[in-house]
Scaffold this active site. Structure first.
Site, PDB file in Angstrom:
ATOM      1  N   GLY A  10       0.830  -1.210   0.000  1.00  0.00           N
ATOM      2  CA  GLY A  10       0.000   0.000   0.000  1.00  0.00           C
ATOM      3  C   GLY A  10       0.859   1.252   0.000  1.00  0.00           C
ATOM      4  O   GLY A  10       2.096   1.193  -0.118  1.00  0.00           O
ATOM      5  N   PHE A  11       0.205   2.387   0.139  1.00  0.00           N
ATOM      6  CA  PHE A  11       0.892   3.681   0.122  1.00  0.00           C
ATOM      7  C   PHE A  11       1.929   3.747   1.258  1.00  0.00           C
ATOM      8  O   PHE A  11       3.149   3.790   1.004  1.00  0.00           O
ATOM      9  CB  PHE A  11      -0.174   4.784   0.220  1.00  0.00           C
ATOM     10  CG  PHE A  11       0.319   6.099   0.732  1.00  0.00           C
ATOM     11  CD1 PHE A  11       1.428   6.731   0.164  1.00  0.00           C
ATOM     12  CD2 PHE A  11      -0.328   6.725   1.793  1.00  0.00           C
ATOM     13  CE1 PHE A  11       1.879   7.957   0.645  1.00  0.00           C
ATOM     14  CE2 PHE A  11       0.115   7.944   2.275  1.00  0.00           C
ATOM     15  CZ  PHE A  11       1.229   8.561   1.715  1.00  0.00           C
ATOM     16  N   GLY A  37      -3.860  -1.915  -2.559  1.00  0.00           N
ATOM     17  CA  GLY A  37      -2.458  -1.653  -2.903  1.00  0.00           C
ATOM     18  C   GLY A  37      -2.161  -2.081  -4.331  1.00  0.00           C
ATOM     19  O   GLY A  37      -3.032  -2.621  -5.028  1.00  0.00           O
ATOM     20  N   ALA A 115      -1.093  -0.065  13.074  1.00  0.00           N
ATOM     21  CA  ALA A 115      -1.436   1.216  12.451  1.00  0.00           C
ATOM     22  C   ALA A 115      -2.893   1.525  12.765  1.00  0.00           C
ATOM     23  O   ALA A 115      -3.804   1.058  12.087  1.00  0.00           O
ATOM     24  CB  ALA A 115      -1.235   1.135  10.941  1.00  0.00           C
ATOM     25  N   TYR A 146     -14.792   1.292   9.489  1.00  0.00           N
ATOM     26  CA  TYR A 146     -13.365   1.599   9.652  1.00  0.00           C
ATOM     27  C   TYR A 146     -13.059   2.004  11.097  1.00  0.00           C
ATOM     28  O   TYR A 146     -12.166   1.433  11.733  1.00  0.00           O
ATOM     29  CB  TYR A 146     -12.999   2.733   8.695  1.00  0.00           C
ATOM     30  CG  TYR A 146     -11.540   3.129   8.686  1.00  0.00           C
ATOM     31  CD1 TYR A 146     -10.556   2.258   8.221  1.00  0.00           C
ATOM     32  CD2 TYR A 146     -11.135   4.390   9.121  1.00  0.00           C
ATOM     33  CE1 TYR A 146      -9.215   2.638   8.182  1.00  0.00           C
ATOM     34  CE2 TYR A 146      -9.800   4.783   9.089  1.00  0.00           C
ATOM     35  CZ  TYR A 146      -8.845   3.896   8.619  1.00  0.00           C
ATOM     36  OH  TYR A 146      -7.514   4.279   8.586  1.00  0.00           O
TER      37      TYR A 146
HETATM   38  P1  NAD Z   1      -3.523   1.710   1.407  1.00  0.00           P
HETATM   39  O1  NAD Z   1      -4.920   1.361   1.024  1.00  0.00           O
HETATM   40  O2  NAD Z   1      -2.659   2.351   0.385  1.00  0.00           O
HETATM   41  O3  NAD Z   1      -2.739   0.423   1.939  1.00  0.00           O
HETATM   42  C1  NAD Z   1      -3.368  -0.629   2.610  1.00  0.00           C
HETATM   43  C2  NAD Z   1      -2.753  -1.928   2.113  1.00  0.00           C
HETATM   44  O4  NAD Z   1      -3.345  -3.021   2.842  1.00  0.00           O
HETATM   45  C3  NAD Z   1      -3.031  -2.187   0.617  1.00  0.00           C
HETATM   46  O5  NAD Z   1      -1.838  -2.562  -0.025  1.00  0.00           O
HETATM   47  C4  NAD Z   1      -4.034  -3.335   0.639  1.00  0.00           C
HETATM   48  O6  NAD Z   1      -3.996  -4.110  -0.517  1.00  0.00           O
HETATM   49  C5  NAD Z   1      -3.621  -4.067   1.899  1.00  0.00           C
HETATM   50  N1  NAD Z   1      -4.675  -4.913   2.471  1.00  0.00           N
HETATM   51  C6  NAD Z   1      -5.941  -4.551   2.801  1.00  0.00           C
HETATM   52  N2  NAD Z   1      -6.608  -5.601   3.322  1.00  0.00           N
HETATM   53  C7  NAD Z   1      -5.738  -6.657   3.320  1.00  0.00           C
HETATM   54  C8  NAD Z   1      -5.835  -8.005   3.728  1.00  0.00           C
HETATM   55  N3  NAD Z   1      -6.959  -8.496   4.261  1.00  0.00           N
HETATM   56  N4  NAD Z   1      -4.743  -8.806   3.590  1.00  0.00           N
HETATM   57  C9  NAD Z   1      -3.593  -8.318   3.061  1.00  0.00           C
HETATM   58  N5  NAD Z   1      -3.444  -7.035   2.670  1.00  0.00           N
HETATM   59  C10 NAD Z   1      -4.509  -6.212   2.790  1.00  0.00           C
HETATM   60  O7  NAD Z   1      -3.632   2.626   2.721  1.00  0.00           O
HETATM   61  P2  NAD Z   1      -2.522   3.475   3.490  1.00  0.00           P
HETATM   62  O8  NAD Z   1      -2.909   4.885   3.415  1.00  0.00           O
HETATM   63  O9  NAD Z   1      -1.177   3.056   3.088  1.00  0.00           O
HETATM   64  O10 NAD Z   1      -2.802   2.995   4.982  1.00  0.00           O
HETATM   65  C11 NAD Z   1      -2.017   1.961   5.574  1.00  0.00           C
HETATM   66  C12 NAD Z   1      -2.441   1.763   7.016  1.00  0.00           C
HETATM   67  O11 NAD Z   1      -2.272   2.996   7.747  1.00  0.00           O
HETATM   68  C13 NAD Z   1      -3.898   1.349   7.179  1.00  0.00           C
HETATM   69  O12 NAD Z   1      -4.001   0.405   8.214  1.00  0.00           O
HETATM   70  C14 NAD Z   1      -4.590   2.640   7.573  1.00  0.00           C
HETATM   71  O13 NAD Z   1      -5.737   2.409   8.350  1.00  0.00           O
HETATM   72  C15 NAD Z   1      -3.487   3.344   8.369  1.00  0.00           C
HETATM   73  N6  NAD Z   1      -3.689   4.797   8.356  1.00  0.00           N
HETATM   74  C16 NAD Z   1      -3.405   5.524   7.235  1.00  0.00           C
HETATM   75  C17 NAD Z   1      -3.633   6.890   7.234  1.00  0.00           C
HETATM   76  C18 NAD Z   1      -3.307   7.754   6.043  1.00  0.00           C
HETATM   77  O14 NAD Z   1      -3.533   8.970   6.099  1.00  0.00           O
HETATM   78  N7  NAD Z   1      -2.743   7.236   4.968  1.00  0.00           N
HETATM   79  C19 NAD Z   1      -4.178   7.517   8.365  1.00  0.00           C
HETATM   80  C20 NAD Z   1      -4.515   6.728   9.458  1.00  0.00           C
HETATM   81  C21 NAD Z   1      -4.242   5.366   9.454  1.00  0.00           C
END
Ligand code: NAD
Ligand code: UDP
Length: 318
Positions: A10-11, A37, A115, A146
């Protein structure tokens, strides 16, 4: 040293995997099912020694052989558009996925970091938000899949600490942005940058006076790595306290991209938090962490990345 990163494609996860390798981890195992992702996010890591990808759904189970020193549980849809599209998967990865990641850390005697999110505070009535605030979450609203999944995940971490003595900690991440956000993921920064670069009006929801505090991804990753190396249980807020309205953000992005396409207002999503800003006193004192990249510099770097990785709007379905 060997780390397992769930959601590593993911990001944020892809930045974490890279930084773990840069900072001396001999092996980084990325677990991802590509729900939100992309393989492109980790394409540059695939040839690197020590990096491996295990395509799996962590809600079904996690099998990683051999020693593990750290488990970073980042798998979960994170954009409101994504988790509204996948509410059941979001609830499962917050509950079953978290349990499986904690079981792995417990079995291996590894450090675990969850996270979690500023959404744990819901639409906050206390401002800025300290970790001691319990939040204001609508448990049956559209965002609840969520918010409640993450709150349940936090409770699971605390129970594993008590019952199994797992070395587990929680970070509550506030809005983070940077290169490798999906241009079509629906979050405000990728939406507005893509629209500005494509000469489209930028979509600002409601009257645009609602606020967020935006942290550049490199800073966030620094904070997460400090949390991994610490024995702190948290929860610890990680975010940039610089707060701005969404209308101010749109004006800023217009200036930085030389866009003249202006703003168009769209309906405010249900239960959209009015304002959000982290109190990062605990991160400063317990981890010695605070953001170093200004929001303007972060926006410049993100715009540069989007400009060189343009995807036609047609392909995005935008
Ligand atoms: P994102 O959607 O880019 O990345 C999430 C990743 O998790 C993806 O690659 C997705 O394919 C993978 N994924 C989802 N469900 C899955 C599963 N069941 N098994 C395996 N892989 C799975 O999101 P992000 O922005 O990179 O966020 C990453 C984490 O950080 C998340 O847990 C999110 O809740 C947390 N977070 C992010 C932010 C933000 O601003 N980006 C803020 C608060 C919390
Ligand atoms: N938003 C917006 N335009 C968009 C997408 C989002 O004005 O194209 C708003 C959204 O309603 C919220 C803020 O920007 O008030 C941040 O939204 P985002 O989805 O990035 O993250 P959230 O903090 O809501 O999880």
């Amino acid at each position: 040293m060997r780390a397992v990163v769930t959601g590593g494609a993911g990001f944020i996860g892809s930045h974490l995997c890279g930084r773990l390798l840069d900072e001396g981890y001999e092996e980084v195992v990325c677990l991802d099912n590509f729900l939100t992702g992309k393989p492109e996010n980790i394409a540059h890591l695939m040839p690197r020694q020590g990096f491996s990808l295990l395509r799996c759904d962590v809600s079904e189970g996690i099998a990683v052989a051999g020693p593990v020193d750290a488990v970073l549980h980042f798998a979960s849809p994170a954009s409101p558009v994504d988790y509204l599209r996948h509410p059941l998967e979001t609830l499962r990865v917050g509950s079953d996925g978290t349990r499986h990641a904690l079981d792995l850390a417990t079995a291996k005697g590894a450090r675990f970091v969850l996270a979690s999110t500023s959404e744990s505070y819901g639409d906050p009535e206390v401002h800025p938000q300290p970790e001691t605030y319990w939040g204001n979450v609508n448990p049956v609203g559209p965002r609840s899949c969520y918010d409640e999944a993450k709150r349940f995940a936090e409770a699971t971490v605390m129970a594993y600490r008590t019952v199994h003595g797992t070395d587990a900690g929680i970070v509550r991440i506030f809005n983070t942005f940077g290169p490798r956000m999906r241009p079509g993921d629906g979050r405000v920064v990728p939406n507005l940058i893509r629209q500005a670069l494509d000469g489209e009006p930028m979509t600002v929801s409601g009257d645009g006076t609602q606020t967020r505090s935006l942290c550049f991804v490199d800073d966030l990753v620094d904070g997460v790595l400090k949390m991994v190396r610490s024995g702190v249980s948290g929860p610890v807020n990680l975010g940039n306290p610089y707060e701005l309205s969404m209308l101010e953000l749109a004006k800023w992005i217009a200036e930085l991209t030389d866009s003249v396409s202006g703003v168009t207002h769209i309906p405010l999503p249900v239960d959209d938090p009015r304002r959000r800003r982290p109190d990062i006193t605990l991160a400063r004192t317990a981890l010695g962490w605070e953001p170093a990249v200004s929001v303007e510099e972060g926006l410049r770097r993100t715009i540069d990345w989007f400009a060189t990785n343009r995807v036609p709007a047609l392909v995005l379905g935008a």
